[in-house]
Design a protein around this motif. Sequence first.
Motif, mmCIF file in Angstrom:
data_model
loop_
_atom_site.group_PDB
_atom_site.id
_atom_site.type_symbol
_atom_site.label_atom_id
_atom_site.label_comp_id
_atom_site.label_asym_id
_atom_site.label_seq_id
_atom_site.Cartn_x
_atom_site.Cartn_y
_atom_site.Cartn_z
ATOM 1 N N ALA A 162 11.110 8.636 -9.121
ATOM 2 C CA ALA A 162 10.224 9.022 -8.030
ATOM 3 C C ALA A 162 9.026 8.090 -7.979
ATOM 4 C CB ALA A 162 9.746 10.459 -8.232
ATOM 5 N N THR A 163 8.539 7.839 -6.779
ATOM 6 C CA THR A 163 7.387 6.961 -6.621
ATOM 7 C C THR A 163 6.186 7.763 -6.123
ATOM 8 O OG1 THR A 163 8.014 6.378 -4.363
ATOM 9 C CG2 THR A 163 8.811 4.934 -6.141
ATOM 10 N N VAL A 164 5.040 7.116 -6.204
ATOM 11 C CA VAL A 164 3.800 7.723 -5.759
ATOM 12 C C VAL A 164 3.174 6.779 -4.721
ATOM 13 C CG1 VAL A 164 2.474 6.726 -7.683
ATOM 14 C CG2 VAL A 164 1.632 8.767 -6.553
ATOM 15 N N GLN A 165 2.606 7.335 -3.676
ATOM 16 C CA GLN A 165 1.913 6.552 -2.654
ATOM 17 C C GLN A 165 0.565 6.101 -3.218
ATOM 18 O OE1 GLN A 165 2.790 5.487 0.442
ATOM 19 N NE2 GLN A 165 0.791 4.511 0.648
ATOM 20 N N VAL A 166 0.211 4.822 -2.997
ATOM 21 C CA VAL A 166 -1.041 4.276 -3.527
ATOM 22 C C VAL A 166 -1.854 3.672 -2.388
ATOM 23 C CG1 VAL A 166 -2.090 2.660 -5.151
ATOM 24 C CG2 VAL A 166 0.129 3.688 -5.687
ATOM 25 N N ASP A 167 -3.105 4.059 -2.297
ATOM 26 C CA ASP A 167 -4.049 3.461 -1.355
ATOM 27 C C ASP A 167 -5.271 3.023 -2.138
ATOM 28 O OD1 ASP A 167 -2.461 3.970 0.881
ATOM 29 O OD2 ASP A 167 -3.488 5.837 1.367
ATOM 30 N N ILE A 168 -5.651 1.761 -1.970
ATOM 31 C CA ILE A 168 -6.878 1.248 -2.579
ATOM 32 C C ILE A 168 -7.768 0.783 -1.438
ATOM 33 C CG2 ILE A 168 -7.910 -0.476 -4.099
ATOM 34 C CD1 ILE A 168 -5.304 -0.481 -5.695
ATOM 35 N N VAL A 169 -8.936 1.411 -1.331
ATOM 36 C CA VAL A 169 -9.855 1.092 -0.245
ATOM 37 C C VAL A 169 -11.255 0.832 -0.782
ATOM 38 C CG1 VAL A 169 -8.553 2.401 1.485
ATOM 39 C CG2 VAL A 169 -10.375 3.514 0.226
ATOM 40 N N THR A 170 -11.984 0.000 -0.040
ATOM 41 C CA THR A 170 -13.391 -0.250 -0.313
ATOM 42 C C THR A 170 -14.152 0.199 0.935
ATOM 43 O OG1 THR A 170 -13.465 -2.476 0.662
ATOM 44 C CG2 THR A 170 -12.753 -2.307 -1.654
ATOM 45 N N PRO A 171 -15.467 0.177 0.905
ATOM 46 C CA PRO A 171 -16.199 0.528 2.124
ATOM 47 C C PRO A 171 -15.870 -0.397 3.306
ATOM 48 C CG PRO A 171 -17.668 0.637 0.246
ATOM 49 C CD PRO A 171 -16.368 0.039 -0.242
ATOM 50 N N GLU A 172 -15.406 -1.613 3.029
ATOM 51 C CA GLU A 172 -15.129 -2.572 4.092
ATOM 52 C C GLU A 172 -13.698 -2.563 4.620
ATOM 53 O OE1 GLU A 172 -16.597 -3.796 1.083
ATOM 54 O OE2 GLU A 172 -18.565 -3.460 1.967
ATOM 55 N N ARG A 173 -12.720 -2.217 3.729
ATOM 56 C CA ARG A 173 -11.330 -2.391 4.163
ATOM 57 C C ARG A 173 -10.337 -1.690 3.239
ATOM 58 N NH1 ARG A 173 -8.672 -7.126 1.558
ATOM 59 N NH2 ARG A 173 -9.913 -7.586 -0.262
ATOM 60 N N LYS A 174 -9.090 -1.641 3.725
ATOM 61 C CA LYS A 174 -7.988 -1.164 2.899
ATOM 62 C C LYS A 174 -7.390 -2.394 2.208
ATOM 63 C CE LYS A 174 -5.561 2.242 4.149
ATOM 64 N NZ LYS A 174 -4.660 3.246 4.702
ATOM 65 N N VAL A 175 -7.404 -2.400 0.884
ATOM 66 C CA VAL A 175 -6.965 -3.557 0.104
ATOM 67 C C VAL A 175 -5.476 -3.479 -0.202
ATOM 68 C CG1 VAL A 175 -7.295 -4.808 -2.072
ATOM 69 C CG2 VAL A 175 -9.264 -3.824 -0.877
ATOM 70 N N PHE A 176 -4.982 -2.276 -0.473
ATOM 71 C CA PHE A 176 -3.572 -2.112 -0.841
ATOM 72 C C PHE A 176 -3.086 -0.768 -0.336
ATOM 73 C CE2 PHE A 176 -0.163 -0.576 -3.520
ATOM 74 C CZ PHE A 176 0.662 -1.685 -3.653
#
Length: 135
Positions: A2-16
């Motif tokens: 099983a996989t997990v959804q990953v979101d990496i964000v900064t105040p300026e943008r979505k990085v991943f």
Amino acid sequence: MATVQVDIVTPERKVFQGEADIVIARGVEGELGVMAGHIPLVTPLKTAPVRIKQGDKETLIAVSGGFLEVRPDKVNILADTAELPEEIDVERAKKAKARHETILKRLDKTDKDYLRHKRALERAEVRLQVANSKS
């Protein structure tokens, strides 16, 4: 697996944004690995690479500060800054590292600017570590 959804964000943008088998990050209490089904938690992050493993592929992202939020099916990283390896200016990071090392040699730990330069040095070192991972 099983996989997990990953979101990496900064105040300026979505990085991943993507899926991962495991996400490895360094919180203030130590390093932790998160897989699908992990218990919910929120922890502050230290300046360190975040490792995202997808099968045989591993992506390193230079992250400084912020928070890791874990839910059974999703990992959110809300970072002060985050950079992919190909976005890092290696020469600039090397210069920053050298500059902050020099300054820290002159400062006492009780100096009001000591912590600021120590954190800047940590960011430069993490950026270089992540940039070197793309080779």
